[in-house]
Enzyme design. Sequence first.
Site, PDB file in Angstrom:
ATOM      1  N   SER A 156       0.848  -1.201   0.000  1.00 30.60           N
ATOM      2  CA  SER A 156       0.000   0.000   0.000  1.00 30.60           C
ATOM      3  C   SER A 156       0.874   1.238   0.000  1.00 30.60           C
ATOM      4  CB  SER A 156      -0.893   0.007   1.235  1.00 30.60           C
ATOM      5  OG  SER A 156      -1.491   1.288   1.361  1.00 30.60           O
ATOM      6  N   HIS A 184      -1.556  -1.416  -3.969  1.00 25.65           N
ATOM      7  CA  HIS A 184      -2.767  -0.950  -3.288  1.00 25.65           C
ATOM      8  C   HIS A 184      -2.714   0.573  -3.153  1.00 25.65           C
ATOM      9  CE1 HIS A 184      -6.202  -1.648  -0.571  1.00 25.65           C
ATOM     10  NE2 HIS A 184      -5.705  -0.677   0.167  1.00 25.65           N
ATOM     11  N   ASP A 200      -4.706   3.860  -1.744  1.00 24.72           N
ATOM     12  CA  ASP A 200      -5.741   4.289  -0.802  1.00 24.72           C
ATOM     13  C   ASP A 200      -6.213   5.703  -1.098  1.00 24.72           C
ATOM     14  OD1 ASP A 200      -6.042   2.094   1.021  1.00 24.72           O
ATOM     15  OD2 ASP A 200      -4.026   2.526   1.768  1.00 24.72           O
ATOM     16  N   MET A 254      -8.690   8.607   0.000  1.00 24.18           N
ATOM     17  CA  MET A 254      -9.499   9.040   1.156  1.00 24.18           C
ATOM     18  C   MET A 254      -9.988  10.464   0.928  1.00 24.18           C
ATOM     19  SD  MET A 254      -7.190   7.688   4.302  1.00 24.18           S
ATOM     20  CE  MET A 254      -6.314   6.112   4.245  1.00 24.18           C
ATOM     21  N   HIS A 295      -8.486   1.452  -3.622  1.00 25.13           N
ATOM     22  CA  HIS A 295      -9.372   1.305  -2.470  1.00 25.13           C
ATOM     23  C   HIS A 295     -10.011   2.658  -2.186  1.00 25.13           C
ATOM     24  CE1 HIS A 295      -9.552   0.389   2.154  1.00 25.13           C
ATOM     25  NE2 HIS A 295     -10.751   0.489   1.622  1.00 25.13           N
ATOM     26  N   MET A 341     -11.520  -4.934   6.263  1.00 27.39           N
ATOM     27  CA  MET A 341     -10.652  -3.985   6.970  1.00 27.39           C
ATOM     28  C   MET A 341     -10.347  -4.525   8.365  1.00 27.39           C
ATOM     29  SD  MET A 341      -9.977  -1.451   4.965  1.00 27.39           S
ATOM     30  CE  MET A 341      -8.991  -0.621   6.205  1.00 27.39           C
ATOM     31  N   GLY A 386      -2.407   4.620   8.150  1.00 24.53           N
ATOM     32  CA  GLY A 386      -1.524   3.465   8.152  1.00 24.53           C
ATOM     33  C   GLY A 386      -0.929   3.268   9.536  1.00 24.53           C
ATOM     34  N   GLY A 387      -0.260   2.160   9.717  1.00 23.21           N
ATOM     35  CA  GLY A 387       0.513   1.933  10.935  1.00 23.21           C
ATOM     36  C   GLY A 387      -0.297   1.612  12.177  1.00 23.21           C
ATOM     37  N   GLY A 414      -4.824  -3.621   6.885  1.00 25.21           N
ATOM     38  CA  GLY A 414      -4.623  -2.946   8.164  1.00 25.21           C
ATOM     39  C   GLY A 414      -3.869  -3.804   9.156  1.00 25.21           C
ATOM     40  N   GLY A 415      -2.694  -3.346   9.565  1.00 26.22           N
ATOM     41  CA  GLY A 415      -1.927  -4.035  10.601  1.00 26.22           C
ATOM     42  C   GLY A 415      -1.305  -5.348  10.162  1.00 26.22           C
TER      43      GLY A 415
HETATM   44  C1  DX5 Z   1      -5.929   2.171   6.011  1.00 30.74           C
HETATM   45  C2  DX5 Z   1      -5.565   1.833   4.579  1.00 30.74           C
HETATM   46  C3  DX5 Z   1      -4.515   0.801   4.449  1.00 30.74           C
HETATM   47  C4  DX5 Z   1      -3.178   1.163   4.999  1.00 30.74           C
HETATM   48  C5  DX5 Z   1      -2.668  -0.040   5.736  1.00 30.74           C
HETATM   49  O1  DX5 Z   1      -7.073   2.969   6.016  1.00 30.74           O
HETATM   50  O2  DX5 Z   1      -6.702   1.353   3.872  1.00 30.74           O
HETATM   51  O3  DX5 Z   1      -4.371   0.351   3.110  1.00 30.74           O
HETATM   52  O4  DX5 Z   1      -2.243   1.550   4.045  1.00 30.74           O
HETATM   53  O5  DX5 Z   1      -1.551   0.359   6.418  1.00 30.74           O
HETATM   54  P1  DX5 Z   1      -0.722  -0.589   7.373  1.00 30.74           P
HETATM   55  O6  DX5 Z   1      -0.310  -1.777   6.568  1.00 30.74           O
HETATM   56  O7  DX5 Z   1       0.395   0.279   7.792  1.00 30.74           O
HETATM   57  O8  DX5 Z   1      -1.658  -0.968   8.500  1.00 30.74           O
HETATM   58 ZN    ZN Z   2      -6.501   0.293   1.854  1.00 23.59          ZN
END
Ligand code: DX5
Ligand code: ZN
Length: 219
Positions: free
Chosen positions: A9, A33, A35, A37, A66, A137, A144-145, A176-177
Amino acid sequence: MKDFEINPSILSADFGHLADEIAKVEEHTTYLHIDVMDGHYVPNITFGVPVVKAIRPESNLIFDVHLMIENPMKFIDSFAEAGADMITFHVETVEDPYPVIEKIHSLGKRAGMSIHPDTPIEKILPYVEACDLILVMSVRPGFGGQHFMEESLDRIAAVRKVVDEKNLDTIISVDGGICTDTIARVVRAGANLLVAGSAVFSNDDHAKAIEELRACVLS
Ligand code: DX5
Ligand code: ZN
């Protein structure tokens, strides 16, 4: 698709050098991926159509967009035209998912639906057959993170049950995570496309990070 794939991502990539960041993972994965938003559906803003369009000539990876946005229908055409290969929207953002799925398919793209961790998993199960991908999700979307929510494992298993019972090839993605501590459990629960942002891009050696995630599943 293979048994499982890592899906980096770019949310955790260095946006000032996005093309270079993508080049570092290009030969080590199949998917990317992306993202999107809008600051409404989620409490954060990232980027939109122009960025997808700008990075499209830089990569041959499958662009997995996404959409964490309200009113996704309004933007399907633009993201398809910008170079998305798969377009995923959230079940919470539409009244009726079918017209959105049909719209994505009519443009020759793969359709995905995602579900927020606070939404009962039953909400998405009726659409598993109509979709090419279901994105579970495993954190509250927006950043992230964050830490993987362990209760996601049962939710992944519920989607896997439907896919197997109906003998479908719907991809089960988790977002996520995902890290070396969680990935094996997530694959065992039934996921086969693992989104990983910080685990890949926060490691200076992105390729090595992808290999380490893979190794956790295979060992
Ligand atoms: C969160 C995003 C994820 C994000 C995941 O809203 O949809 O795609 O990048 O990040 P990590 O892998 O750091 O949890
Ligand atoms: Zn995502």
